[in-house]
Design a protein around this motif. Sequence first.
Motif, PDB file in Angstrom:
ATOM      1  N   ASN A 178       1.270  -0.820  -0.015  1.00 59.17           N
ATOM      2  CA  ASN A 178      -0.054  -0.508   0.002  1.00 59.17           C
ATOM      3  C   ASN A 178       1.071   1.410   0.264  1.00 59.17           C
ATOM      4  O   ASN A 178       2.103   1.167  -0.127  1.00 59.17           O
ATOM      5  CB  ASN A 178      -0.842  -0.033   1.055  1.00 59.17           C
ATOM      6  CG  ASN A 178      -0.664  -0.044   2.493  1.00 59.17           C
ATOM      7  OD1 ASN A 178       0.066   1.188   2.712  1.00 59.17           O
ATOM      8  ND2 ASN A 178      -1.002  -1.132   3.431  1.00 59.17           N
ATOM      9  N   GLY A 179       0.750   2.502  -0.382  1.00 57.66           N
ATOM     10  CA  GLY A 179       0.888   4.032  -0.249  1.00 57.66           C
ATOM     11  C   GLY A 179       1.321   3.888   1.320  1.00 57.66           C
ATOM     12  O   GLY A 179       2.394   4.596   1.227  1.00 57.66           O
ATOM     13  N   VAL A 180       0.992   3.857   2.110  1.00 63.98           N
ATOM     14  CA  VAL A 180       1.512   3.747   3.250  1.00 63.98           C
ATOM     15  C   VAL A 180       2.921   3.267   3.169  1.00 63.98           C
ATOM     16  O   VAL A 180       3.888   4.084   3.674  1.00 63.98           O
ATOM     17  CB  VAL A 180       0.930   3.935   4.500  1.00 63.98           C
ATOM     18  CG1 VAL A 180       1.088   4.305   5.612  1.00 63.98           C
ATOM     19  CG2 VAL A 180      -0.376   4.848   4.438  1.00 63.98           C
ATOM     20  N   PHE A 183       5.355   5.033   0.547  1.00 67.52           N
ATOM     21  CA  PHE A 183       5.644   7.018   0.176  1.00 67.52           C
ATOM     22  C   PHE A 183       5.187   7.372   1.955  1.00 67.52           C
ATOM     23  O   PHE A 183       5.660   8.294   2.531  1.00 67.52           O
ATOM     24  CB  PHE A 183       4.885   8.148  -0.103  1.00 67.52           C
ATOM     25  CG  PHE A 183       4.855   6.956  -1.846  1.00 67.52           C
ATOM     26  CD1 PHE A 183       5.438   7.681  -2.254  1.00 67.52           C
ATOM     27  CD2 PHE A 183       3.789   5.815  -2.030  1.00 67.52           C
ATOM     28  CE1 PHE A 183       6.087   6.712  -4.105  1.00 67.52           C
ATOM     29  CE2 PHE A 183       4.359   5.463  -3.382  1.00 67.52           C
ATOM     30  CZ  PHE A 183       4.619   5.818  -4.509  1.00 67.52           C
ATOM     31  N   GLN A 184       4.806   6.572   3.205  1.00 69.76           N
ATOM     32  CA  GLN A 184       4.863   7.578   4.422  1.00 69.76           C
ATOM     33  C   GLN A 184       5.014   6.372   5.853  1.00 69.76           C
ATOM     34  O   GLN A 184       4.606   5.986   6.708  1.00 69.76           O
ATOM     35  CB  GLN A 184       3.352   7.519   4.326  1.00 69.76           C
ATOM     36  CG  GLN A 184       2.049   8.808   3.565  1.00 69.76           C
ATOM     37  CD  GLN A 184       1.254   8.986   3.866  1.00 69.76           C
ATOM     38  OE1 GLN A 184       0.639   8.681   4.359  1.00 69.76           O
ATOM     39  NE2 GLN A 184       0.932  10.288   3.385  1.00 69.76           N
ATOM     40  N   LEU A 307       6.955  10.802   2.362  1.00 72.09           N
ATOM     41  CA  LEU A 307       7.357  12.427   1.338  1.00 72.09           C
ATOM     42  C   LEU A 307       7.170  13.010   1.055  1.00 72.09           C
ATOM     43  O   LEU A 307       7.923  13.799   0.050  1.00 72.09           O
ATOM     44  CB  LEU A 307       7.739  10.769   0.346  1.00 72.09           C
ATOM     45  CG  LEU A 307       8.975  10.643  -0.847  1.00 72.09           C
ATOM     46  CD1 LEU A 307      10.038  10.950  -1.126  1.00 72.09           C
ATOM     47  CD2 LEU A 307       8.864   9.065  -1.638  1.00 72.09           C
ATOM     48  N   PHE A 308       6.102  13.084   0.019  1.00 69.38           N
ATOM     49  CA  PHE A 308       5.099  14.276  -0.727  1.00 69.38           C
ATOM     50  C   PHE A 308       5.300  15.585   0.513  1.00 69.38           C
ATOM     51  O   PHE A 308       5.564  16.520  -0.060  1.00 69.38           O
ATOM     52  CB  PHE A 308       3.594  13.876  -1.285  1.00 69.38           C
ATOM     53  CG  PHE A 308       3.517  12.630  -2.231  1.00 69.38           C
ATOM     54  CD1 PHE A 308       4.152  13.001  -3.162  1.00 69.38           C
ATOM     55  CD2 PHE A 308       3.137  11.575  -1.650  1.00 69.38           C
ATOM     56  CE1 PHE A 308       4.310  12.019  -3.831  1.00 69.38           C
ATOM     57  CE2 PHE A 308       3.139  10.523  -2.478  1.00 69.38           C
ATOM     58  CZ  PHE A 308       3.864  10.547  -3.679  1.00 69.38           C
ATOM     59  N   ARG A 309       5.143  15.298   1.557  1.00 73.09           N
ATOM     60  CA  ARG A 309       5.736  16.677   2.017  1.00 73.09           C
ATOM     61  C   ARG A 309       7.083  17.073   2.651  1.00 73.09           C
ATOM     62  O   ARG A 309       6.373  18.466   2.991  1.00 73.09           O
ATOM     63  CB  ARG A 309       4.845  16.316   4.160  1.00 73.09           C
ATOM     64  CG  ARG A 309       4.850  17.558   4.941  1.00 73.09           C
ATOM     65  CD  ARG A 309       4.411  16.901   6.187  1.00 73.09           C
ATOM     66  NE  ARG A 309       5.771  16.246   7.084  1.00 73.09           N
ATOM     67  CZ  ARG A 309       5.945  15.285   8.159  1.00 73.09           C
ATOM     68  NH1 ARG A 309       4.865  15.432   8.171  1.00 73.09           N
ATOM     69  NH2 ARG A 309       7.040  14.395   8.114  1.00 73.09           N
TER      70      ARG A 309
END
Length: 422
Positions: A178-180, A183-184, A307-309
């Motif tokens: 999953n994305g978490v 990326f998180q 990562l996006f933050r």
Amino acid sequence: MRISTVTMFEQSTASMNRQQSDLMRVSQQMASGRRVVNPSDDPQAASRAIGVDQAKAVTEQYSDSRISARNSLSQSESIINSVSDAITSAKGLLIQASSDTLTDEQRESIASELKGVYETMLGQANSTDGNGRYLFGGYKDNTPPFVKSADGSVEYRGDTNSREQRVDATRLMPVADNGVTIFQSVPSGAGYVAEAKRVGGDLNEGTLTFRGPQINNVNDDDYGTDFRITFNDPADTFNIETFDGTGWVPADPADPTLTDVEYTGNLDGSAQQVSFGGVSVNLEGTPVAGDSILVAQADGEQRQPDLFRTMEEAIRVLENPADNATKKADQRNTLITAMRDLDNSLDNVLTVRASAGARLNELKVIDAVADNRMLNYTQTLSDLVDLDYAEAITEYSLRQVGLQAAQKTFVDMKGMSLLNYM
């Protein structure tokens, strides 16, 4: 004993029918290549063959499932590899932007390039498979998992499950993270990350900058505790607070690392080091009352990895001209934090990629085991129902002779009648 003509004909016809039936049975076996054509040929073998056929069909279904799983994992692994390349590129741009020789215009140009990397990451995070399902949304795979909100930040709207697929009777394998997770998250043991912001979340107003944090003693009793350094009025003193799980509380004043420590505002031109819980940060510059430095675990409650933050914060400081000392301090602090976050994100992405590669290797092992199992099933079926042609040809010849003998006997016997002697 007298035998009637009717009885003689009936027995001869029955004998020929029996011999012809046996011949047809052998002919059917030879035509199909199977010894057991009908269950009545060998009920026990037919029953066992049904069970083996079912097991073989299940194994073939799992083989098809592994093909699907391999496609998903291969696609995920390829995208994750691209994400790692993007993070490496972003880290290189931040290192370049950290140079004191660059002008605001040059940093703005770097920010433009960093935006391209950011959009590439977002596109990769919303990748789909060949069936139109989003790879990194967990089981919520019908909508994009990462969506830009009204303020421009990226939100994750998938679920936190990893989509799984049964690839063998005893193995339920995750086929897409999953994305978490990608990326998180950060890998275990990622350490601490520092961030310069006031207690309310606004930017610091002074020229305070930091370096670190550095881990000095993992055996310290307070190691692993998030803490923040908040400057008082006057700004040559500060308080250290720790997070106890429910809120911020003052650190133990008896802690030897806090005794008689004051911040001098860099009056002597040297940095000040502040230590707590086996972790230290080097501070430099002049703070304003209310300015704060948060030192938190990379995966802690106080500072969730994103990562996006990280990319958004780096783009923000590079787009805005650093035309005063406060903005320059914010730029320096933000870039230091962003580079530490990118290092953690890269380690995490590489860990996830390694996990996907390990699962691909596992599929190869499962395939090899399944191939051996299929060979065993095929051999068992052959032993149960396949025809021994040498034996069948011999029996076929024998049945032909038997049929011919029955026919010849009938021809000879039908002429034996009392009427021939009257």
